[in-house]
Scaffold this active site. Structure first.
Site, PDB file in Angstrom:
ATOM      1  CG  ASP A   1       3.543   1.741  10.345  1.00  0.00           C
ATOM      2  OD1 ASP A   1       4.308   2.531   9.769  1.00  0.00           O
ATOM      3  OD2 ASP A   1       3.657   0.509  10.243  1.00  0.00           O
TER       4      ASP A   1
ATOM      5  CD  GLU B   1       4.429  -1.752   8.456  1.00  0.00           C
ATOM      6  OE1 GLU B   1       3.206  -1.711   8.289  1.00  0.00           O
ATOM      7  OE2 GLU B   1       4.979  -2.548   9.239  1.00  0.00           O
TER       8      GLU B   1
ATOM      9  CD1 TRP C   1      -5.775   0.781   7.532  1.00  0.00           C
ATOM     10  CD2 TRP C   1      -7.464  -0.053   8.727  1.00  0.00           C
ATOM     11  NE1 TRP C   1      -5.233   0.054   8.570  1.00  0.00           N
ATOM     12  CE2 TRP C   1      -6.246  -0.472   9.320  1.00  0.00           C
ATOM     13  CE3 TRP C   1      -8.657  -0.459   9.307  1.00  0.00           C
ATOM     14  CZ2 TRP C   1      -6.206  -1.269  10.454  1.00  0.00           C
ATOM     15  CZ3 TRP C   1      -8.621  -1.254  10.447  1.00  0.00           C
ATOM     16  CH2 TRP C   1      -7.401  -1.651  11.007  1.00  0.00           C
TER      17      TRP C   1
ATOM     18  CD  GLU D   1       2.635  -3.258  15.216  1.00  0.00           C
ATOM     19  OE1 GLU D   1       2.099  -3.327  14.101  1.00  0.00           O
ATOM     20  OE2 GLU D   1       3.807  -3.625  15.428  1.00  0.00           O
TER      21      GLU D   1
ATOM     22  CG  HIS E   1       2.647   0.968  15.818  1.00  0.00           C
ATOM     23  ND1 HIS E   1       3.928   0.553  15.538  1.00  0.00           N
ATOM     24  CD2 HIS E   1       1.890   0.628  14.744  1.00  0.00           C
ATOM     25  CE1 HIS E   1       3.934  -0.021  14.339  1.00  0.00           C
ATOM     26  NE2 HIS E   1       2.720   0.008  13.836  1.00  0.00           N
TER      27      HIS E   1
END
Length: 949
Positions: free
Chosen positions: A450, A456, A515, A728, A749
């Site tokens: 991401d 992350e 997702w 993002e 992102h």
């Protein structure tokens, strides 16, 4: 007469034309391009010659035109078996081309049983926060070494040295996979490095993903607490064949790397040699062979693919010295130090942005992103190897004597061939394209992450589900994504759910829309872009499993309702602390995805000739679409939620049935875009679909208006704020230069960059019609806001290139089609027809291509005119009314106009003043009257306003 020329063969999805060492499969598929051929020529036959070792070459005859991912015609290969492959082709006349240049492929170790020795780990154990260990082994080589191969994998990440010389250029190897199930192995050619005499093989180990920090919880030791390496070295010399494997004959010693972590950075003592040859050695301990499958690495390895020198030194208000590289990227910094004393510490702190003139580290959250070097006192280069940062700016502490150009930003990314170019008359649009390329490179290191900077850096399935078609247009990323899909398939649950991140380091698999649909959308995108049906054969069980799981979840209603959903993530109207709070009803979105993914699964079965399965999933898709319409769609095409995302999904995915539904939905979507003031109103599930939906429903001008918007939220707003990657959030940085207050804010992102796929396939108009680009459709969207576009798209058959230029009278268009591709060309006012390979050009009247918007008679017509709206906003701002101040003045008007879009222009004063119920209403009314009177004279009819006379 043009001769037929054939390229070198390509093996699987590895880069074309290169020697492939350590191939991952016993049956490499083959592809080739016909680089030139006479007009009208088509391949009807091919021959493939395969030679292995000193055996006689075998020639295999293939019928037909297929030249992309052709099944291996020879016998399966064994481990470490090398082959030389040549190809030649013939057309309808039966005349053979010359043979292609030979291409070489050699397999790696294809089975765990092919490995000798055992993994070894330092003894005593080395902790995660201790110096990186070096696993070392001396050995002798005789005369005339003519073949040497080193295969290795590790628990951790490694860098290999032979006699102090680095082996290969791979970074962060062997990359990140789900180590509980599979491990990548890499193969290196050491033939020319193994001279007669004694050698030392040294392998430095870093924590990497194996036991370093992962996710925002900063979990450690996720896969194990002990670093280890497994290596096999094979060589041939005058004395015969020799092998050296990892066993108890190895030793280890400490390196000069004192600490390393992907999130936090690396600390290194430059007073010690990296390999510390005089350091104390210790024994190693053998470990059992991993239960995980060890396979040659399928994805292109990460390497330093570019180096950018520092652009300038910024002195901050607090007196810090920051180097600006002019580009946000992922990797690390190499710094040349020409002065300094032994023991002096140089600290490099990384961040993507500045805030109030200082390094903006808040978006990093818990990631320290800091490298520290203890100087030796000599002139030296400082460069980490076991960390990775996302940054544009680096704050340098501990030394003042340096220049900006003494620092280089090293871009670390999977080695992928660029496939597409785009350039238009709009510089910001060109920058948007480049930003998407950069965010792809920055996040395609070993898995599609991401973001590359904060705590992350996970393989979020929703992000790549949206972005896969774009990534595969921009780069030759099929092998990279196929490798990642192996871990996804392995992690699928019994109910069909997949983890929201792959590899899974969060809370396990679950059924989620968007997702979870990555289980279908990503394999389908890889197949479409590469033409490799083998991708479908590998992952169709996962695709089926996901759709079957959703079917079981929905039952006889065929509606996906309730349960956890991310929804239309990062809707611009959602509050910063609730990124899932979208306008789109999650049940509507989930059911739309269920229908769409089911239809793609049906097409996947059809592509493999599985007719019964294709019919079964087609029937299911029909039932889901019917349930969607019955539950959520009116006869006139209104859809529950009444927001852009749901209309775009329904239109692009053919979920509507009647012309009345489609027209109503398309017109309603157009009005939503108008009322938004041509600002983005979707999260990242809907964003890639709005422009294609507008074009499909007859509103191409609005699609271009939406794309070219520069006010927030829009695709070009970040560009106007100096972005060099995709953000993002639509507003990761606020207009005043401050960072979005949400805890989750990144400036790199790729998900919102999925619009670039439409820029290539829709705006430029080069769209794939058959998988692998065998057939394409050419249908550019012409608009007076753009006067030129040049684009190219590398396909498995060769380079497609399209360009057009518009002047006052003529649009000139050029098109180049590679051999093997058929292009169906659809241009305004021209009869649609198919064209074969070669160069083609057209000259079209500008009035035919861009006929204009006609007369402005209603409020809707007024909003549709860039020029008219700009003039109206100017007079409304000048009226002094507080509601029409700032860069949202146009939105204030379009929202007020929502109930009046079809009203006559005569009502403009009443609409703009909101029937007199706003401050300064009288001034607004007078301003609107002047605006209308000045634009309805005879001389301005051509601008689109009706003449009062």
């Amino acid at each position: 007469m043009t001769s037929v020329v054939v390229s070198k063969a390509r093996f699987g999805l590895h880069q074309a034309g290169e020697q492939v060492l350590g191939y991952e499969d016993a049956r490499p598929s083959l592809s080739w391009k016909v680089l030139s051929a006479p007009e009208g020529w088509e391949q009807t036959r091919a021959q493939v010659e395969i030679a292995s070792g000193h055996t006689q070459a075998e020639v295999y005859d293939l019928e037909g035109s297929n030249q992309v991912c052709v099944a291996w015609p020879g016998s399966p290969l064994g481990s470490h078996q090398a082959c030389r492959v040549r190809v030649r082709v013939a057309g309808g006349d039966g005349v053979w081309s010359a043979w292609s240049d030979p291409a070489m492929v050699e397999t790696g170790l294809l089975d765990n049983a092919d490995w000798g020795g055992r993994p070894i780990t330092p003894n005593p154990a080395v902790g995660r926060e201790e110096a990186s260990p070096i696993m070392v082994r001396d050995f002798m080589v005789g005369e005339d070494c003519d073949l040497a191969r080193l295969d290795l994998t590790a628990g951790g990440i490694f860098v290999v040295y032979l006699d102090g010389r680095r082996v290969g250029s791979d970074q962060l190897a062997p990359g990140w996979t789900d180590y509980n199930h599979r491990l990548n192995a890499l193969t290196y050619d050491l033939t020319h490095m193994l001279t007669p005499g004694r050698h030392e093989l040294a392998i430095i180990l870093g924590n990497g993903w194996y036991r370093g920090q992962l996710s925002w919880t900063c979990r450690t030791d996720v896969y194990g607490s002990a670093l280890w390496v497994l290596a096999n070295l094979l060589w041939h010399d005058r004395d015969g064949e020799h092998t050296l494997v990892t066993d108890q004959a190895w030793n280890w010693r400490s390196s000069s790397i004192l600490a390393n972590d992907l999130y936090d950075g690396q600390t290194q003592d430059m007073r010690l040699p990296l390999l510390n040859p005089q350091g104390q050695t210790y024994p190693v301990r053998e470990l059992p062979m991993p239960s995980s499958r060890i396979r040659p690495q399928e994805a292109a390895p990460a390497q330093i693919v570019d180096r950018l020198p520092g652009q300038e030194i910024i002195v901050t208000p607090s007196g810090k010295r920051i180097v600006d590289f002019g580009q946000n990227l992922s990797g690390w910094v190499r710094m040349h130090v020409s002065s300094g004393h032994a023991g002096q510490r140089v600290v490099l702190k990384h961040a993507e942005v500045l805030e109030k003139g200082e390094l903006g580290t808040r978006p990093l959250r818990n990631a320290k992103a800091t490298d520290c070097f203890i100087l030796s006192g000599q002139e030296e280069d400082l460069e980490p190897m076991f960390t990775q940062h996302g940054f544009r700016y680096v704050q340098v502490e501990g030394i003042d004597d340096f220049r900006a150009e003494d620092l280089q930003a090293c871009l670390v990314s999977a080695r992928m061939e660029p496939l597409a170019t785009f350039r238009s008359s709009d510089a910001d649009l060109n920058r948007l394209f480049q930003n998407a390329r950069w965010s792809t490179m920055d996040n395609f290191i070993t898995v599609p992450t991401d973001c590359p900077q904060r705590d992350e850096r996970l393989g979020w399935t929703g992000d790549i589900a949206m972005f896969a078609p774009t990534a595969l247009s921009l780069f030759d990323a099929g092998g990279f994504l196929s490798s990642w899909l192996v871990d996804m398939a392995q992690a699928q649950a019994q109910d069909g759910g997949i983890p929201v991140v792959v590899p899974d380091v969060l809370d396990g698999p679950k059924l989620t829309c968007g997702w979870g649909d990555a289980a279908v959308l990503v394999p389908w995108a890889v197949y479409r872009s590469t033409g490799d049906a083998g991708v479908l054969r590998r992952f169709l069980p996962m695709m089926d499993g996901f759709v079957n799981g959703v079917e079981a979840r929905c039952g006889d209603s065929y509606l996906w309702r309730g349960g956890f959903q991310f929804g239309d993530w990062l809707d611009p109207d959602a509050p910063p602390d609730n990124p899932g709070g979208s306008k789109a009803d999650p049940d509507v979105v989930a059911t739309a995805y269920f229908a769409h993914s089911t239809r793609l699964v049906a097409r996947a079965h059809a592509a493999l000739g599985q007719t019964d399965e294709a019919k079964r999933y087609d029937r299911l898709a029909d039932k889901v679409a019917q349930a969607f319409r019955h539950e959520y769609v009116t006869d006139n095409g209104a859809i529950l939620s009444d927001c852009a995302s749901v209309y775009a999904m329904a239109l692009v995915w053919d979920l509507l049935e009647t012309p009345q539904e489609r027209k109503g939905a398309g017109d309603r979507l157009a009005d939503i875009v108008r009322v938004s003031g041509f600002r983005i109103s979707t999260g990242f599930l809907g964003a890639p679909l709005v422009c294609p939906a507008l074009v499909r429903s007859g509103h191409p001008h609005l699609a271009v208006r939406l794309l070219l918007q520069r006010h927030c939220p829009s695709w070009l707003y970040p560009v106007s704020m100096g972005a060099t990657t995709i953000w993002e959030r639509w507003d990761s940085m606020l207009p005043d230069g401050s960072i979005n207050p949400g805890e989750m804010t990144s400036f790199n992102h790729y998900a919102l960059g999925a619009i670039v796929h439409w820029m290539l396939a829709g705006l430029a108009g080069v769209a794939m019609e058959e998988p692998g680009w065998r057939k394409v459709r050419i249908a550019p969207v012409f608009d007076a806001a753009l006067t030129s576009i040049d684009m190219s798209q590398q396909t498995p058959y060769g380079l497609m290139a399209l360009s057009w230029r518009m002047d006052a009278d003529t649009v000139h268009l050029d098109l180049d089609i590679p051999v093997g591709v058929e292009a169906r060309v659809s241009l305004p006012g021209e009869e649609e027809r198919a064209w074969a390979h070669g160069h083609h050009s057209w000259d079209l009247p500008s009035s035919q291509v861009c006929p204009g918007l006609g007369l402005i008679r209603t409020i809707r017509d007024l909003i549709d005119s860039d020029e008219a709206m700009a003039g109206l906003v100017q007079v409304l701002t000048a009226s002094g009314s507080p509601i029409y101040q700032g860069d949202q003045a146009d939105v204030a008007f379009t929202k007020a106009a929502k109930p009046w879009l079809g009203a006559s222009l005569d009502l403009l004063p009443e609409v703009a003043s909101q029937q007199g119920y706003v401050p300064g209403a009288g001034d607004i009314v007078e301003a609107c009257k002047r605006f209308l009177s000045e634009r309805t004279t005879g001389e301005t009819v051509s601008r689109g306003f009706p003449n009062k006379k």
